[in-house]
Design a protein around this motif. Structure first.
Motif, PDB file in Angstrom:
ATOM      1  N   PRO A  90       0.832  -1.205   0.000  1.00 41.28           N
ATOM      2  CA  PRO A  90       0.000   0.000   0.000  1.00 41.28           C
ATOM      3  C   PRO A  90       0.863   1.250   0.000  1.00 41.28           C
ATOM      4  O   PRO A  90       2.029   1.212   0.410  1.00 41.28           O
ATOM      5  CB  PRO A  90      -0.807  -0.125   1.300  1.00 41.28           C
ATOM      6  CG  PRO A  90      -0.059  -1.093   2.141  1.00 41.28           C
ATOM      7  CD  PRO A  90       0.657  -2.016   1.201  1.00 41.28           C
ATOM      8  N   PRO A  91       0.321   2.355  -0.493  1.00 40.80           N
ATOM      9  CA  PRO A  91       1.117   3.585  -0.569  1.00 40.80           C
ATOM     10  C   PRO A  91       1.540   4.085   0.813  1.00 40.80           C
ATOM     11  O   PRO A  91       0.809   3.951   1.786  1.00 40.80           O
ATOM     12  CB  PRO A  91       0.175   4.579  -1.250  1.00 40.80           C
ATOM     13  CG  PRO A  91      -1.196   4.015  -1.088  1.00 40.80           C
ATOM     14  CD  PRO A  91      -1.037   2.536  -1.013  1.00 40.80           C
ATOM     15  N   ARG A  92       2.739   4.644   0.852  1.00 41.23           N
ATOM     16  CA  ARG A  92       3.242   5.217   2.112  1.00 41.23           C
ATOM     17  C   ARG A  92       2.510   6.523   2.435  1.00 41.23           C
ATOM     18  O   ARG A  92       2.111   7.266   1.539  1.00 41.23           O
ATOM     19  CB  ARG A  92       4.736   5.507   1.982  1.00 41.23           C
ATOM     20  CG  ARG A  92       5.624   4.296   1.858  1.00 41.23           C
ATOM     21  CD  ARG A  92       7.036   4.697   1.429  1.00 41.23           C
ATOM     22  NE  ARG A  92       7.039   5.199   0.051  1.00 41.23           N
ATOM     23  CZ  ARG A  92       8.068   5.797  -0.540  1.00 41.23           C
ATOM     24  NH1 ARG A  92       9.194   5.980   0.125  1.00 41.23           N
ATOM     25  NH2 ARG A  92       7.985   6.216  -1.792  1.00 41.23           N
ATOM     26  N   ALA A  93       2.410   6.812   3.698  1.00 41.59           N
ATOM     27  CA  ALA A  93       1.899   8.114   4.128  1.00 41.59           C
ATOM     28  C   ALA A  93       2.920   9.187   3.772  1.00 41.59           C
ATOM     29  O   ALA A  93       4.112   8.901   3.587  1.00 41.59           O
ATOM     30  CB  ALA A  93       1.650   8.106   5.628  1.00 41.59           C
ATOM     31  N   THR A  94       2.457  10.416   3.654  1.00 45.78           N
ATOM     32  CA  THR A  94       3.351  11.510   3.267  1.00 45.78           C
ATOM     33  C   THR A  94       4.536  11.635   4.223  1.00 45.78           C
ATOM     34  O   THR A  94       5.684  11.786   3.787  1.00 45.78           O
ATOM     35  CB  THR A  94       2.577  12.838   3.231  1.00 45.78           C
ATOM     36  OG1 THR A  94       1.484  12.698   2.317  1.00 45.78           O
ATOM     37  CG2 THR A  94       3.468  13.974   2.767  1.00 45.78           C
ATOM     38  N   ALA A  95       4.274  11.557   5.514  1.00 42.92           N
ATOM     39  CA  ALA A  95       5.371  11.717   6.488  1.00 42.92           C
ATOM     40  C   ALA A  95       6.438  10.640   6.286  1.00 42.92           C
ATOM     41  O   ALA A  95       7.635  10.906   6.413  1.00 42.92           O
ATOM     42  CB  ALA A  95       4.828  11.670   7.910  1.00 42.92           C
ATOM     43  N   ASP A 113      11.536   3.171  -6.911  1.00 45.69           N
ATOM     44  CA  ASP A 113      11.584   3.788  -5.581  1.00 45.69           C
ATOM     45  C   ASP A 113      12.323   5.099  -5.765  1.00 45.69           C
ATOM     46  O   ASP A 113      13.414   5.299  -5.257  1.00 45.69           O
ATOM     47  CB  ASP A 113      12.301   2.881  -4.575  1.00 45.69           C
ATOM     48  CG  ASP A 113      12.168   3.417  -3.153  1.00 45.69           C
ATOM     49  OD1 ASP A 113      11.420   4.395  -2.942  1.00 45.69           O
ATOM     50  OD2 ASP A 113      12.809   2.834  -2.258  1.00 45.69           O
ATOM     51  N   VAL A 114      11.649   5.975  -6.488  1.00 45.91           N
ATOM     52  CA  VAL A 114      12.336   7.121  -7.054  1.00 45.91           C
ATOM     53  C   VAL A 114      12.136   8.373  -6.207  1.00 45.91           C
ATOM     54  O   VAL A 114      11.096   8.554  -5.577  1.00 45.91           O
ATOM     55  CB  VAL A 114      11.833   7.362  -8.497  1.00 45.91           C
ATOM     56  CG1 VAL A 114      10.408   7.872  -8.511  1.00 45.91           C
ATOM     57  CG2 VAL A 114      12.723   8.322  -9.236  1.00 45.91           C
ATOM     58  N   VAL A 115      13.165   9.200  -6.202  1.00 48.10           N
ATOM     59  CA  VAL A 115      13.058  10.555  -5.673  1.00 48.10           C
ATOM     60  C   VAL A 115      13.461  11.491  -6.801  1.00 48.10           C
ATOM     61  O   VAL A 115      14.527  11.326  -7.400  1.00 48.10           O
ATOM     62  CB  VAL A 115      13.962  10.759  -4.448  1.00 48.10           C
ATOM     63  CG1 VAL A 115      14.113  12.239  -4.118  1.00 48.10           C
ATOM     64  CG2 VAL A 115      13.407  10.003  -3.248  1.00 48.10           C
ATOM     65  N   MET A 116      12.591  12.435  -7.122  1.00 45.95           N
ATOM     66  CA  MET A 116      12.826  13.323  -8.255  1.00 45.95           C
ATOM     67  C   MET A 116      12.878  14.748  -7.747  1.00 45.95           C
ATOM     68  O   MET A 116      11.946  15.213  -7.099  1.00 45.95           O
ATOM     69  CB  MET A 116      11.675  13.141  -9.247  1.00 45.95           C
ATOM     70  CG  MET A 116      12.029  13.521 -10.636  1.00 45.95           C
ATOM     71  SD  MET A 116      13.268  12.409 -11.359  1.00 45.95           S
ATOM     72  CE  MET A 116      12.226  11.043 -11.872  1.00 45.95           C
ATOM     73  N   GLU A 147       1.385   5.045  -5.741  1.00 47.85           N
ATOM     74  CA  GLU A 147       1.951   6.170  -4.981  1.00 47.85           C
ATOM     75  C   GLU A 147       2.030   7.455  -5.808  1.00 47.85           C
ATOM     76  O   GLU A 147       2.633   8.438  -5.372  1.00 47.85           O
ATOM     77  CB  GLU A 147       3.352   5.808  -4.457  1.00 47.85           C
ATOM     78  CG  GLU A 147       3.323   4.854  -3.284  1.00 47.85           C
ATOM     79  CD  GLU A 147       4.596   4.931  -2.441  1.00 47.85           C
ATOM     80  OE1 GLU A 147       5.536   5.627  -2.822  1.00 47.85           O
ATOM     81  OE2 GLU A 147       4.615   4.266  -1.387  1.00 47.85           O
ATOM     82  N   LEU A 148       1.444   7.424  -7.006  1.00 47.96           N
ATOM     83  CA  LEU A 148       1.516   8.648  -7.820  1.00 47.96           C
ATOM     84  C   LEU A 148       0.739   9.769  -7.151  1.00 47.96           C
ATOM     85  O   LEU A 148       1.169  10.914  -7.123  1.00 47.96           O
ATOM     86  CB  LEU A 148       0.999   8.370  -9.231  1.00 47.96           C
ATOM     87  CG  LEU A 148       1.941   7.485 -10.054  1.00 47.96           C
ATOM     88  CD1 LEU A 148       1.367   7.198 -11.419  1.00 47.96           C
ATOM     89  CD2 LEU A 148       3.305   8.150 -10.186  1.00 47.96           C
ATOM     90  N   GLN A 149      -0.406   9.419  -6.595  1.00 50.46           N
ATOM     91  CA  GLN A 149      -1.144  10.432  -5.823  1.00 50.46           C
ATOM     92  C   GLN A 149      -0.335  10.752  -4.566  1.00 50.46           C
ATOM     93  O   GLN A 149       0.182   9.846  -3.903  1.00 50.46           O
ATOM     94  CB  GLN A 149      -2.518   9.900  -5.443  1.00 50.46           C
ATOM     95  CG  GLN A 149      -3.420  10.994  -4.874  1.00 50.46           C
ATOM     96  CD  GLN A 149      -4.847  10.500  -4.665  1.00 50.46           C
ATOM     97  OE1 GLN A 149      -5.111   9.308  -4.688  1.00 50.46           O
ATOM     98  NE2 GLN A 149      -5.772  11.426  -4.480  1.00 50.46           N
ATOM     99  N   GLY A 150      -0.211  12.024  -4.287  1.00 51.85           N
ATOM    100  CA  GLY A 150       0.514  12.424  -3.080  1.00 51.85           C
ATOM    101  C   GLY A 150       2.012  12.275  -3.205  1.00 51.85           C
ATOM    102  O   GLY A 150       2.715  12.100  -2.210  1.00 51.85           O
ATOM    103  N   ARG A 151       2.554  12.333  -4.416  1.00 54.17           N
ATOM    104  CA  ARG A 151       3.989  12.109  -4.556  1.00 54.17           C
ATOM    105  C   ARG A 151       4.823  13.355  -4.275  1.00 54.17           C
ATOM    106  O   ARG A 151       6.050  13.263  -4.206  1.00 54.17           O
ATOM    107  CB  ARG A 151       4.313  11.541  -5.935  1.00 54.17           C
ATOM    108  CG  ARG A 151       4.028  12.442  -7.116  1.00 54.17           C
ATOM    109  CD  ARG A 151       4.299  11.634  -8.397  1.00 54.17           C
ATOM    110  NE  ARG A 151       4.117  12.355  -9.622  1.00 54.17           N
ATOM    111  CZ  ARG A 151       2.966  12.453 -10.275  1.00 54.17           C
ATOM    112  NH1 ARG A 151       1.881  11.906  -9.785  1.00 54.17           N
ATOM    113  NH2 ARG A 151       2.890  13.100 -11.430  1.00 54.17           N
TER     114      ARG A 151
END
Lengths: 166, 166
Positions: free
Chosen positions: B16-21, B92-95, B149-153
């Protein structure tokens, strides 16, 4: 290119540089094995660089990508400014420069589109928003691991694998 | 950006998608841990995209790079067109989008230059060809793994970590 920009990769304790034929073989294997790549484009209006990971399929001579027709990557790929694609790890990199042809989803050979969907788990023909396939034909491919492989990093020049012509 | 370009990443069986924090924490940890990143620039004259892996140091608020003053990446970084930097794995990208300031090697705080040399194994002050440091101050940072995880990225917007302001 005899750029020195890559000198800034630390050498550390690294194995000896691979022979060109080995790099060609490794590069072809990586292209056949990998599913994701880093796609760098430039915005044709603002000139801003863009980068996004996309899934792809290699058919032995071209890289097939797909992305939203109106996305930043899609507009950059369609701009005529070309594309640069990075594959692999940052210390075992394959870098592809190529020309780009946009292919409407309905015009791609269905067998090829099926292969793309099967391999990437995503079918651009079945999206709610409009997608395009993009065929990237490599003109230059470089492959290097550490600084000691910067020399001789061209594995393809002018669309030809170096090991086959030298 | 509500681009749909990233829809082309297959979902598969993913957590499941990670929380923002959590994404903010993971992003900050990745920036502190990684040594290499993918640096996308655009040629200010031809508009062509460029991409190269470079070593970097994160000081908590900026990314410090170094490359040849006359290299393609160096010219792109100095062009004012900005930069986009990718870190981590394609799934597992950071842009990072940011502004760029060129810093002559002799003008960087020696302690910071020492830290760069120690961490990357490369000292841009000691090259035979002219090098520049480039300080990238992030304006936007995105972090996502798979399609869910695209939403809230967005983990940083307008230079501020999202979790700190929402």
């Amino acid at each position: 290119m005899t750029s020195t920009e890559d000198e800034c990769r630390p050498a550390g304790s690294v194995p000896p540089p691979r022979a060109t034929a080995d790099r060609v073989r490794d590069t072809q294997a990586l292209l056949a094995r990998e599913v994701d790549c880093w796609v760098a484009t430039a915005d044709p209006v603002t000139g801003a660089p863009h980068l996004v990971p996309l899934s792809f399929v290699w058919d032995g001579s071209s890289i097939l990508l797909a992305t939203g027709e109106r996305s930043i990557a899609g507009r950059g790929l369609a701009s005529g400014n070309g594309v640069r694609i990075g594959l692999g790890a940052t210390r075992d990199v394959v870098m592809v420069d190529g020309s780009v042809e946009a292919v409407p989803t309905g015009e791609l050979d269905p067998a090829e589109a099926d292969r793309f969907a099967r391999r990437t788990g995503f079918d651009p023909r079945q999206t709610t928003s409009p997608y395009l396939f993009f065929r990237v034909v490599p003109s230059r491919i470089q492959a290097w691991r550490e600084e000691n492989e910067l020399q001789g990093r061209d594995v393809m020049r002018d669309g030809r694998w170096v090991a086959l012509t030298e």
